[in-house]
Design a protein around this motif. Sequence first.
Motif, PDB file in Angstrom:
ATOM      1  N   TRP A 122       0.846  -1.196   0.000  1.00 31.37           N
ATOM      2  CA  TRP A 122       0.000   0.000   0.000  1.00 31.37           C
ATOM      3  C   TRP A 122       0.878   1.241   0.000  1.00 31.37           C
ATOM      4  N   ASN A 123       0.632   2.135  -0.930  1.00 27.28           N
ATOM      5  CA  ASN A 123       1.365   3.389  -0.960  1.00 27.28           C
ATOM      6  C   ASN A 123       0.374   4.528  -1.215  1.00 27.28           C
ATOM      7  N   TYR A 141      -4.239   5.679   0.585  1.00 27.38           N
ATOM      8  CA  TYR A 141      -3.405   4.529   0.249  1.00 27.38           C
ATOM      9  C   TYR A 141      -4.120   3.598  -0.738  1.00 27.38           C
TER      10      TYR A 141
ATOM     11  N   MET B   1       5.183   7.060   0.758  1.00 26.32           N
ATOM     12  CA  MET B   1       5.942   6.080   1.560  1.00 26.32           C
ATOM     13  C   MET B   1       5.162   4.761   1.619  1.00 26.32           C
ATOM     14  N   LEU B   2       5.844   3.696   1.255  1.00 17.71           N
ATOM     15  CA  LEU B   2       5.211   2.383   1.301  1.00 17.71           C
ATOM     16  C   LEU B   2       4.829   2.063   2.750  1.00 17.71           C
ATOM     17  N   ALA B   3       3.576   1.655   2.945  1.00 17.48           N
ATOM     18  CA  ALA B   3       3.102   1.391   4.307  1.00 17.48           C
ATOM     19  C   ALA B   3       3.549   0.006   4.772  1.00 17.48           C
ATOM     20  N   ARG B   5       2.602  -3.391   6.498  1.00 13.77           N
ATOM     21  CA  ARG B   5       1.307  -4.089   6.425  1.00 13.77           C
ATOM     22  C   ARG B   5       0.976  -4.880   7.695  1.00 13.77           C
ATOM     23  N   ASP B  45      -4.539  -4.897   6.075  1.00 15.77           N
ATOM     24  CA  ASP B  45      -3.976  -4.566   4.772  1.00 15.77           C
ATOM     25  C   ASP B  45      -3.967  -5.751   3.830  1.00 15.77           C
ATOM     26  N   GLU B  46      -4.087  -6.914   4.386  1.00 14.56           N
ATOM     27  CA  GLU B  46      -3.983  -8.128   3.617  1.00 14.56           C
ATOM     28  C   GLU B  46      -4.483  -9.239   4.529  1.00 14.56           C
ATOM     29  N   LYS B 220      12.794  -4.297  11.276  1.00 16.98           N
ATOM     30  CA  LYS B 220      12.825  -3.978   9.851  1.00 16.98           C
ATOM     31  C   LYS B 220      11.918  -4.848   8.976  1.00 16.98           C
ATOM     32  N   ASP B 222       8.663  -5.935   6.829  1.00 14.87           N
ATOM     33  CA  ASP B 222       7.776  -5.164   5.964  1.00 14.87           C
ATOM     34  C   ASP B 222       6.315  -5.326   6.364  1.00 14.87           C
ATOM     35  N   ARG B 245       1.409   4.583  13.855  1.00 14.84           N
ATOM     36  CA  ARG B 245       1.613   5.914  13.284  1.00 14.84           C
ATOM     37  C   ARG B 245       2.288   6.833  14.312  1.00 14.84           C
ATOM     38  N   ALA B 250       5.026   4.245   8.869  1.00 12.17           N
ATOM     39  CA  ALA B 250       4.025   4.523   7.835  1.00 12.17           C
ATOM     40  C   ALA B 250       2.994   3.396   7.791  1.00 12.17           C
ATOM     41  N   VAL B 251       1.732   3.754   8.016  1.00 10.36           N
ATOM     42  CA  VAL B 251       0.658   2.770   7.912  1.00 10.36           C
ATOM     43  C   VAL B 251      -0.502   3.387   7.158  1.00 10.36           C
ATOM     44  N   ARG B 252      -1.331   2.528   6.619  1.00 11.73           N
ATOM     45  CA  ARG B 252      -2.526   2.954   5.915  1.00 11.73           C
ATOM     46  C   ARG B 252      -3.642   3.054   6.945  1.00 11.73           C
TER      47      ARG B 252
END
Lengths: 201, 253
Positions: A122-123, A141, B1-3, B5, B45-46, B220, B222, B245, B250-252
């Motif tokens: 997600w970006n 996102y 920024m890539l969140a 997940r 997110d998934e 670290k 993802d 956050r 970075a999170v959605r």
Amino acid sequence: MIAIVDYEAGNILSVENALKRLGAAFEVTADPAHLRAASHVILPGVGEASSAMARLNRPLPGGETLSGIVRSLDVPVLGICIGVQLLCRSSEEGGTDCLGVFSPRVRRFPADAGAKIPHMGWNAVENLSGPLFRGIPDGTYVYYVHSYYPEYAPDETVAVTEYAGCRFSAALQRGHFFGTQFHPEKSGPAGAVILKNFLSL
Amino acid sequence: MLAKRIIPCLDVKDGAVVKGINFEGLREVGDPVEMGAWYGAQGADELVYLDISASREGRSTFTGLVRRISERIDIPFTVGGGISSLADAARLLDAGADKITVNTAAVLRPELISEIAAAYGSQFVVAAIDARFVPEDGFWRVTTHGGKTPTDRELFSWAREVQERGAGEILFTSMNHDGTRNGYAVAEYAALSERLSIPVIASGGAGSIGHIVEVLSAGKADAALAASIFHFGEISIPALKQSLREAGIAVRL
């Protein structure tokens, strides 16, 4: 009726399911007459650009090609993921010319930027404009899976995302042609709004 | 920024979720589709669905379930459990899965990863690795069959091999941490993430929001996967994401 272009692209089921969730009637077709009669046309898919272009350029039974038909459509057209890349000028993937509806070239993310490739997950989309993003706030996102990206184009880029040091076109628009590098069909409620916006054009 | 997940994991047996839960607003407790939709609405997110059916009937029920999940769920989902051939992978792709995990079968026959990646792309293949650190061995030993069977493989070299064979992501579960709720194997995720160029999903040991913050920052990783802390409602995904956050991750939302 919405037409999904049938060019043997991988995994279009998720787009079909998203349209079903929106209650939209659609067909998956490569028939020139059906494509021309459609209210909206979607060019979806995952896969490799040069082989996808080769399939679009293959003559159909009547002698026409899907490339020619898609370029000449006058209804709203939406390319998703590899679909938006095919609507661009060219792609570094397999070194192919593409449909040239959008002016950007499609390039591979640099391997030396320290970012993981593919860009997966997600970006955020920023600098949103145009009807596709009606009701979508900047910073929303969306879901991506890709290793190649359409370059930024000042007159056509309607959404920007940054990854691996590249500010690229998350979405493009030129007239009635639209494209998203992300997958609205996998982007939760925000993605559903974007698809609905396209279908309401 | 890539969140980063957040991934709830649902164990499914004969078409039903194994760990029973009872959330407000969830119409049918135990239905994997309803639970997935509920998690999606919460901001997951998934999703990962693991088929733990032992029988052939259970497996075919699972394929039908995957089809129903893909019709309903509007976020990416991964399925796994007993995938041992390209045909298994094709069946789940056709049913609508975005990704599959391979585990035991890939350890027994590593070519399986190469075959699936070549046919359907790296983004479709998640290599699940279960490993256990035994002090007498002095290394992280890869195990199969849900941690029951030790192998001769070592975690970091196997992780590198699955990446070279075309896996698109690694889902590493520390058998030392799994089920303890004392936190993830943070140092190992950091080491994996530094050595690999593909995303690393952390699994095993989550007991608090702090553990997830830790594995996504110091570790670290993802993505963070967890099961029981979500299923039993101990951590809500909105609260978790708010904390992430606030920790600068970075999170959605």
